[in-house]
Design a protein around this motif. Structure first.
Motif, PDB file in Angstrom:
ATOM      1  N   ARG A   6     -19.644  -5.934  14.402  1.00 53.40           N
ATOM      2  CA  ARG A   6     -20.869  -6.681  14.132  1.00 53.40           C
ATOM      3  C   ARG A   6     -21.230  -6.480  12.673  1.00 53.40           C
ATOM      4  NH1 ARG A   6     -25.899  -5.195  17.645  1.00 53.40           N
ATOM      5  NH2 ARG A   6     -25.767  -3.297  16.385  1.00 53.40           N
ATOM      6  N   GLY A   7     -21.505  -7.568  12.003  1.00 54.84           N
ATOM      7  CA  GLY A   7     -21.867  -7.473  10.605  1.00 54.84           C
ATOM      8  C   GLY A   7     -21.977  -8.843   9.955  1.00 54.84           C
ATOM      9  N   ARG A   8     -22.140  -8.834   8.646  1.00 51.20           N
ATOM     10  CA  ARG A   8     -22.307 -10.093   7.899  1.00 51.20           C
ATOM     11  C   ARG A   8     -20.955 -10.754   7.660  1.00 51.20           C
ATOM     12  NH1 ARG A   8     -22.213 -11.587   2.616  1.00 51.20           N
ATOM     13  NH2 ARG A   8     -21.693  -9.444   2.016  1.00 51.20           N
ATOM     14  N   GLN A  10     -18.394 -12.419   5.597  1.00 54.94           N
ATOM     15  CA  GLN A  10     -18.087 -12.530   4.173  1.00 54.94           C
ATOM     16  C   GLN A  10     -17.312 -13.797   3.849  1.00 54.94           C
ATOM     17  OE1 GLN A  10     -15.984  -8.835   3.243  1.00 54.94           O
ATOM     18  NE2 GLN A  10     -17.823  -8.027   2.285  1.00 54.94           N
ATOM     19  N   VAL A  19     -15.511  -9.921   8.393  1.00 55.51           N
ATOM     20  CA  VAL A  19     -16.833  -9.409   8.752  1.00 55.51           C
ATOM     21  C   VAL A  19     -17.040  -8.057   8.075  1.00 55.51           C
ATOM     22  CG1 VAL A  19     -18.350  -8.720  10.637  1.00 55.51           C
ATOM     23  CG2 VAL A  19     -16.698 -10.562  10.992  1.00 55.51           C
ATOM     24  N   VAL A  21     -18.464  -4.555   7.856  1.00 57.84           N
ATOM     25  CA  VAL A  21     -18.987  -3.518   8.743  1.00 57.84           C
ATOM     26  C   VAL A  21     -19.053  -2.204   7.963  1.00 57.84           C
ATOM     27  CG1 VAL A  21     -18.656  -2.255  10.893  1.00 57.84           C
ATOM     28  CG2 VAL A  21     -17.951  -4.651  10.750  1.00 57.84           C
ATOM     29  N   ASP A  42     -24.025 -15.256   7.556  1.00 54.15           N
ATOM     30  CA  ASP A  42     -24.688 -15.036   8.841  1.00 54.15           C
ATOM     31  C   ASP A  42     -24.244 -13.710   9.456  1.00 54.15           C
ATOM     32  OD1 ASP A  42     -25.896 -17.447   8.522  1.00 54.15           O
ATOM     33  OD2 ASP A  42     -24.822 -18.485  10.121  1.00 54.15           O
ATOM     34  N   GLU A  43     -25.016 -13.235  10.391  1.00 54.28           N
ATOM     35  CA  GLU A  43     -24.651 -12.046  11.163  1.00 54.28           C
ATOM     36  C   GLU A  43     -23.782 -12.495  12.331  1.00 54.28           C
ATOM     37  OE1 GLU A  43     -25.410  -7.724  11.732  1.00 54.28           O
ATOM     38  OE2 GLU A  43     -25.846  -9.124  10.113  1.00 54.28           O
ATOM     39  N   GLU A  45     -21.193 -11.113  15.773  1.00 52.44           N
ATOM     40  CA  GLU A  45     -20.675 -10.042  16.629  1.00 52.44           C
ATOM     41  C   GLU A  45     -19.520 -10.602  17.440  1.00 52.44           C
ATOM     42  OE1 GLU A  45     -22.014  -6.611  19.838  1.00 52.44           O
ATOM     43  OE2 GLU A  45     -23.401  -8.257  19.376  1.00 52.44           O
TER      44      GLU A  45
END
Length: 199
Positions: A6-8, A10, A19, A21, A42-43, A45
């Motif tokens: 889960r993360g932004r 890129q 992503v 993390v 965006d975030e 998951e």
């Protein structure tokens, strides 16, 4: 095992998303339909499955645990690696794949690039009693403008091994259908069905 990330977001490429993390950018391979839902900044998951080979560690991502479970299950069949397993989930939604395996639907299974009749028969024989009942189908992607859908699906088909000309002809045929799908996932599945008949 890395079970989820889960993360932004890129970056979003043709066959993977990056992503971030804890300051590390993880490249996660996933399906075109999943990629179409992700936007840079965006975030996100994703449920993930880590495939370790002698020369690489590759992370595969899915919108839910059900898709991840199927991805791992089909790889228990001889001759099915992560590339084909991911292609199966690009062509068939989890419920459709469960139905195809439990009902012995070889036509549906052979729509997947890399799966011939013998491979489809082997999948059915080995997994028919293991896939479990199909649940409720997931919601489709929001409708997109044709100008956005066409290049995304063409790129996805080329990434799955079809030529640019084959991909463009199939996508154009789908978009020309009066009552055809207009979302990325629907157009991709219909285009793969058309290309599967021409093989």
């Amino acid at each position: 095992m890395i079970a989820s990330v889960r993360g932004r977001v890129q970056a979003v490429a043709l066959d993977h998303v990056v992503v971030e993390v804890a300051g590390i950018g993880l490249a996660v391979r996933t399906t075109p339909a999943t990629l179409a839902t992700l936007r840079r900044g965006d975030e996100a998951e994703l449920m993930t499955s880590l495939v370790i080979r002698e020369d690489s560690w590759t992370l595969y991502g899915f919108v839910d645990a059900d898709a991840r479970t199927l991805f791992e299950l089909v790889q228990t069949v001889s001759g099915i690696g992560p590339r084909i397993a991911l292609a199966m989930l690009a062509v068939l939604e989890p419920d459709q794949l469960r139905h195809a395996l439990s009902d012995g639907d070889l036509t549906a299974l052979t729509q997947v690039p890399g799966i011939g009749r013998k491979g489809a028969e082997r999948l059915v024989v080995e997994l028919r009693d293991k896939v479990g009942p199909a649940g409720s189908a997931g919601a489709g992607l929001p409708s997109s403008a044709v100008s956005q859908v066409r290049p995304s699906v063409v790129d996805a088909l080329v990434g799955l091994g079809f030529t640019g000309k084959q991909a463009e002809q199939a996508v154009d045929a789908v978009l020309a259908e009066p009552d055809g799908p207009d979302d990325t996932a629907g157009v991709l599945r219909r285009s793969l069905a058309i290309l599967g008949r021409k093989r």
